[in-house]
Design a protein around this motif. Structure first.
Motif, PDB file in Angstrom:
ATOM      1  N   VAL A 288       0.817  -1.212   0.000  1.00 14.92           N
ATOM      2  CA  VAL A 288       0.000   0.000   0.000  1.00 14.92           C
ATOM      3  C   VAL A 288       0.853   1.265   0.000  1.00 14.92           C
ATOM      4  O   VAL A 288       0.638   2.184  -0.798  1.00 14.92           O
ATOM      5  N   GLY A 289       1.835   1.347   0.879  1.00 16.72           N
ATOM      6  CA  GLY A 289       2.629   2.569   1.001  1.00 16.72           C
ATOM      7  C   GLY A 289       3.363   2.940  -0.265  1.00 16.72           C
ATOM      8  O   GLY A 289       3.429   4.131  -0.629  1.00 16.72           O
ATOM      9  N   ASP A 290       3.929   1.956  -0.956  1.00 13.40           N
ATOM     10  CA  ASP A 290       4.646   2.231  -2.203  1.00 13.40           C
ATOM     11  C   ASP A 290       3.711   2.814  -3.255  1.00 13.40           C
ATOM     12  O   ASP A 290       4.115   3.679  -4.057  1.00 13.40           O
ATOM     13  N   ILE A 291       2.478   2.349  -3.267  1.00 11.10           N
ATOM     14  CA  ILE A 291       1.500   2.862  -4.230  1.00 11.10           C
ATOM     15  C   ILE A 291       1.109   4.295  -3.870  1.00 11.10           C
ATOM     16  O   ILE A 291       1.096   5.196  -4.708  1.00 11.10           O
ATOM     17  N   VAL A 292       0.816   4.506  -2.598  1.00  9.95           N
ATOM     18  CA  VAL A 292       0.323   5.812  -2.152  1.00  9.95           C
ATOM     19  C   VAL A 292       1.372   6.908  -2.336  1.00  9.95           C
ATOM     20  O   VAL A 292       1.042   8.053  -2.665  1.00  9.95           O
ATOM     21  N   ARG A 293       2.631   6.563  -2.160  1.00 12.16           N
ATOM     22  CA  ARG A 293       3.689   7.579  -2.293  1.00 12.16           C
ATOM     23  C   ARG A 293       3.977   7.937  -3.750  1.00 12.16           C
ATOM     24  O   ARG A 293       4.665   8.921  -4.028  1.00 12.16           O
ATOM     25  N   ALA A 294       3.462   7.159  -4.684  1.00  7.50           N
ATOM     26  CA  ALA A 294       3.624   7.487  -6.094  1.00  7.50           C
ATOM     27  C   ALA A 294       2.659   8.601  -6.490  1.00  7.50           C
ATOM     28  O   ALA A 294       1.623   8.813  -5.837  1.00  7.50           O
ATOM     29  N   ASP A 295       2.996   9.315  -7.548  1.00  8.26           N
ATOM     30  CA  ASP A 295       2.134  10.389  -8.039  1.00  8.26           C
ATOM     31  C   ASP A 295       0.756   9.842  -8.386  1.00  8.26           C
ATOM     32  O   ASP A 295       0.637   8.871  -9.134  1.00  8.26           O
ATOM     33  N   ARG A 296      -0.281  10.423  -7.831  1.00  6.88           N
ATOM     34  CA  ARG A 296      -1.677  10.035  -8.019  1.00  6.88           C
ATOM     35  C   ARG A 296      -2.007   8.690  -7.388  1.00  6.88           C
ATOM     36  O   ARG A 296      -3.089   8.141  -7.588  1.00  6.88           O
ATOM     37  N   GLY A 297      -1.095   8.159  -6.593  1.00  3.29           N
ATOM     38  CA  GLY A 297      -1.328   6.860  -5.980  1.00  3.29           C
ATOM     39  C   GLY A 297      -2.496   6.858  -5.011  1.00  3.29           C
ATOM     40  O   GLY A 297      -3.339   5.952  -5.038  1.00  3.29           O
ATOM     41  N   ALA A 298      -2.565   7.858  -4.152  1.00  4.08           N
ATOM     42  CA  ALA A 298      -3.654   7.928  -3.179  1.00  4.08           C
ATOM     43  C   ALA A 298      -5.000   8.084  -3.880  1.00  4.08           C
ATOM     44  O   ALA A 298      -6.010   7.485  -3.465  1.00  4.08           O
ATOM     45  N   ALA A 299      -5.025   8.880  -4.954  1.00  5.68           N
ATOM     46  CA  ALA A 299      -6.270   9.069  -5.705  1.00  5.68           C
ATOM     47  C   ALA A 299      -6.716   7.755  -6.351  1.00  5.68           C
ATOM     48  O   ALA A 299      -7.916   7.439  -6.386  1.00  5.68           O
ATOM     49  N   PHE A 300      -5.747   7.003  -6.872  1.00  6.42           N
ATOM     50  CA  PHE A 300      -6.067   5.700  -7.459  1.00  6.42           C
ATOM     51  C   PHE A 300      -6.673   4.768  -6.409  1.00  6.42           C
ATOM     52  O   PHE A 300      -7.704   4.118  -6.651  1.00  6.42           O
ATOM     53  N   MET A 301      -6.049   4.700  -5.239  1.00 10.74           N
ATOM     54  CA  MET A 301      -6.539   3.808  -4.186  1.00 10.74           C
ATOM     55  C   MET A 301      -7.944   4.195  -3.752  1.00 10.74           C
ATOM     56  O   MET A 301      -8.822   3.337  -3.561  1.00 10.74           O
ATOM     57  N   THR A 302      -8.179   5.486  -3.624  1.00  9.18           N
ATOM     58  CA  THR A 302      -9.494   5.960  -3.207  1.00  9.18           C
ATOM     59  C   THR A 302     -10.554   5.653  -4.252  1.00  9.18           C
ATOM     60  O   THR A 302     -11.666   5.214  -3.931  1.00  9.18           O
ATOM     61  N   ALA A 303     -10.209   5.858  -5.521  1.00 13.48           N
ATOM     62  CA  ALA A 303     -11.172   5.593  -6.595  1.00 13.48           C
ATOM     63  C   ALA A 303     -11.512   4.110  -6.678  1.00 13.48           C
ATOM     64  O   ALA A 303     -12.673   3.727  -6.891  1.00 13.48           O
ATOM     65  N   LEU A 304     -10.519   3.251  -6.496  1.00 12.18           N
ATOM     66  CA  LEU A 304     -10.752   1.810  -6.538  1.00 12.18           C
ATOM     67  C   LEU A 304     -11.621   1.378  -5.359  1.00 12.18           C
ATOM     68  O   LEU A 304     -12.568   0.580  -5.515  1.00 12.18           O
ATOM     69  N   LEU A 305     -11.323   1.914  -4.183  1.00 10.36           N
ATOM     70  CA  LEU A 305     -12.152   1.608  -3.017  1.00 10.36           C
ATOM     71  C   LEU A 305     -13.586   2.075  -3.229  1.00 10.36           C
ATOM     72  O   LEU A 305     -14.544   1.377  -2.852  1.00 10.36           O
ATOM     73  N   ASN A 306     -13.750   3.229  -3.850  1.00 12.37           N
ATOM     74  CA  ASN A 306     -15.100   3.742  -4.111  1.00 12.37           C
ATOM     75  C   ASN A 306     -15.884   2.820  -5.035  1.00 12.37           C
ATOM     76  O   ASN A 306     -17.099   2.645  -4.864  1.00 12.37           O
ATOM     77  N   GLU A 307     -15.216   2.232  -6.026  1.00 11.57           N
ATOM     78  CA  GLU A 307     -15.904   1.267  -6.898  1.00 11.57           C
ATOM     79  C   GLU A 307     -16.423   0.090  -6.080  1.00 11.57           C
ATOM     80  O   GLU A 307     -17.571  -0.336  -6.239  1.00 11.57           O
ATOM     81  N   CYS A 308     -15.575  -0.450  -5.233  1.00 14.85           N
ATOM     82  CA  CYS A 308     -15.957  -1.618  -4.436  1.00 14.85           C
ATOM     83  C   CYS A 308     -17.065  -1.273  -3.448  1.00 14.85           C
ATOM     84  O   CYS A 308     -18.023  -2.040  -3.273  1.00 14.85           O
ATOM     85  N   SER A 309     -16.955  -0.118  -2.824  1.00 18.68           N
ATOM     86  CA  SER A 309     -17.977   0.326  -1.881  1.00 18.68           C
ATOM     87  C   SER A 309     -19.319   0.540  -2.584  1.00 18.68           C
ATOM     88  O   SER A 309     -20.378   0.179  -2.049  1.00 18.68           O
ATOM     89  N   ALA A 310     -19.273   1.104  -3.775  1.00 16.99           N
ATOM     90  CA  ALA A 310     -20.505   1.358  -4.527  1.00 16.99           C
ATOM     91  C   ALA A 310     -21.184   0.054  -4.919  1.00 16.99           C
ATOM     92  O   ALA A 310     -22.423  -0.036  -4.912  1.00 16.99           O
ATOM     93  N   ILE A 311     -20.412  -0.959  -5.260  1.00 12.66           N
ATOM     94  CA  ILE A 311     -20.995  -2.261  -5.615  1.00 12.66           C
ATOM     95  C   ILE A 311     -21.696  -2.866  -4.405  1.00 12.66           C
ATOM     96  O   ILE A 311     -22.814  -3.379  -4.503  1.00 12.66           O
ATOM     97  N   ALA A 312     -21.038  -2.818  -3.241  1.00 13.34           N
ATOM     98  CA  ALA A 312     -21.672  -3.329  -2.030  1.00 13.34           C
ATOM     99  C   ALA A 312     -22.970  -2.574  -1.746  1.00 13.34           C
ATOM    100  O   ALA A 312     -24.000  -3.175  -1.420  1.00 13.34           O
ATOM    101  N   SER A 313     -22.938  -1.280  -1.899  1.00 13.59           N
ATOM    102  CA  SER A 313     -24.112  -0.453  -1.612  1.00 13.59           C
ATOM    103  C   SER A 313     -25.259  -0.758  -2.554  1.00 13.59           C
ATOM    104  O   SER A 313     -26.412  -0.894  -2.117  1.00 13.59           O
ATOM    105  N   THR A 314     -24.970  -0.865  -3.834  1.00 13.75           N
ATOM    106  CA  THR A 314     -26.040  -1.105  -4.803  1.00 13.75           C
ATOM    107  C   THR A 314     -26.607  -2.505  -4.690  1.00 13.75           C
ATOM    108  O   THR A 314     -27.705  -2.782  -5.164  1.00 13.75           O
TER     109      THR A 314
END
Length: 309
Positions: A202-228
């Motif tokens: 996780v840390g290596d991804i987050v420290r990369a440029d746009r890494g945190a945004a990528f992780m958040t967007a991916l989590l949002n996809e998974c969360s949205a599927i659970a919600s729907t």
């Protein structure tokens, strides 16, 4: 209750060992080689609390003499067909099957094999591994097993099983087991998809440029599927997941990534493919999950080609 645990590997061995230590009637269903090892060396568990060597009951499939009250299944999804074949002689009219697999896809398979009335919902939270010498090593403090009834008619039996398990382990009986399974699934789908796709913790991804945004967007996809699908993550669970997946200092990754690095089989369809299908069935787009799943399928194809070549 008379319990049968499929296998004496990392997860089953850890929970089963602690149950046996507490005096619960536990038998391990294992292959002949593992049975010989257990008879010779005992079931060895190492954890932050110390080391244990336990003498346990272990049998092979042809030694199953009568049904068990409950059978705990903690195999990987790609071994499920073999697991069903192995435990079938142990299933009677009132037997319960408690699967601890991630995701949901396995429930349909087990329902078809044994009938929905016998199959509970379940999951566990534990970081544990089986060493080459057969020792079970717990890697952290957390070790919980969650179970519950999927049908109202299962509630008395599920409660009885919970009381039995609670004698030796941290067992949880939530009001809605399917919601609890979704709470874990949406998170591990994001963790596995991200760390496997990037081949990094996780840390290596987050420290990369746009890494945190990528992780958040991916989590949002998974969360949205659970919600729907009717199971929106609890606010505290979602907050934890966002914090965990955007931690710049984290060296954690999914166990699936460790499997990839070892060249082992993976649960690509069980954890990632199936959550994508459940999203698409509700008309959702899953662009980041699609890319991660493609990566996992390519790994599986490459692995298969290497074995056949």
């Amino acid at each position: 209750m008379k319990l049968l645990i499929l296998g004496a590997g990392a997860t089953g061995g850890y929970f089963g060992g602690h149950l046996a230590k507490a005096g619960v009637d536990v038998t391990f269903l294992v292959r002949a080689k593992r049975r010989e090892q257990l008879a010779r060396e005992g079931l060895r568990i190492e954890s932050p609390a110390g080391k244990s060597v336990l003498r346990v009951n272990a049998i092979t499939r042809d030694e199953i003499a009568s049904p068990y009250d409950a059978v705990i299944v903690s195999c990987k999804a790609y071994d499920l067909d073999g697991a069903i074949d192995a435990i079938t002689p142990a299933i009677g009219e009132t037997s319960l099957v408690l699967p601890l697999l991630n995701g949901m896809k396995h429930l349909d398979t087990l329902d078809q094999a044994f009938g929905q009335s016998r199959v509970l919902g379940g999951l566990c939270h534990i970081s544990v591994t089986l060493a080459d010498d057969g020792t079970i090593r717990q890697l952290g403090q957390l070790a919980t097993l969650t179970l519950g009834a999927r049908l109202d008619t299962q509630k008395p039996a599920a409660s009885k099983l919970h009381q039995t398990l609670a004698r030796g382990i941290d067992a949880i009986l939530p009001a809605d087991i399917i919601a609890a399974m979704w709470e874990k699934w949406f998170f591990i789908a994001a963790l596995a998809s991200s760390t496997c796709l990037m081949r990094a913790p996780v840390g290596d991804i987050v420290r990369a440029d746009r890494g945190a945004a990528f992780m958040t967007a991916l989590l949002n996809e998974c969360s949205a599927i659970a919600s729907t699908n009717g199971y929106p993550p609890l606010p505290q669970t979602l907050d934890f997941a966002r914090t965990f997946l955007t931690d710049r200092d984290s060296d954690l990754s999914a166990s699936m990534l460790r499997d990839i690095k070892r060249g082992s089989p993976i649960e690509a369809d069980q954890i990632v493919g199936d959550i994508i299908r459940r999203g698409r069935a509700r008309g959702m787009a899953t662009p980041l999950l699609d890319i991660a799943y493609l990566h996992l399928l390519a790994y599986e194809n490459n692995r298969a080609a290497s074995k056949n070549g």
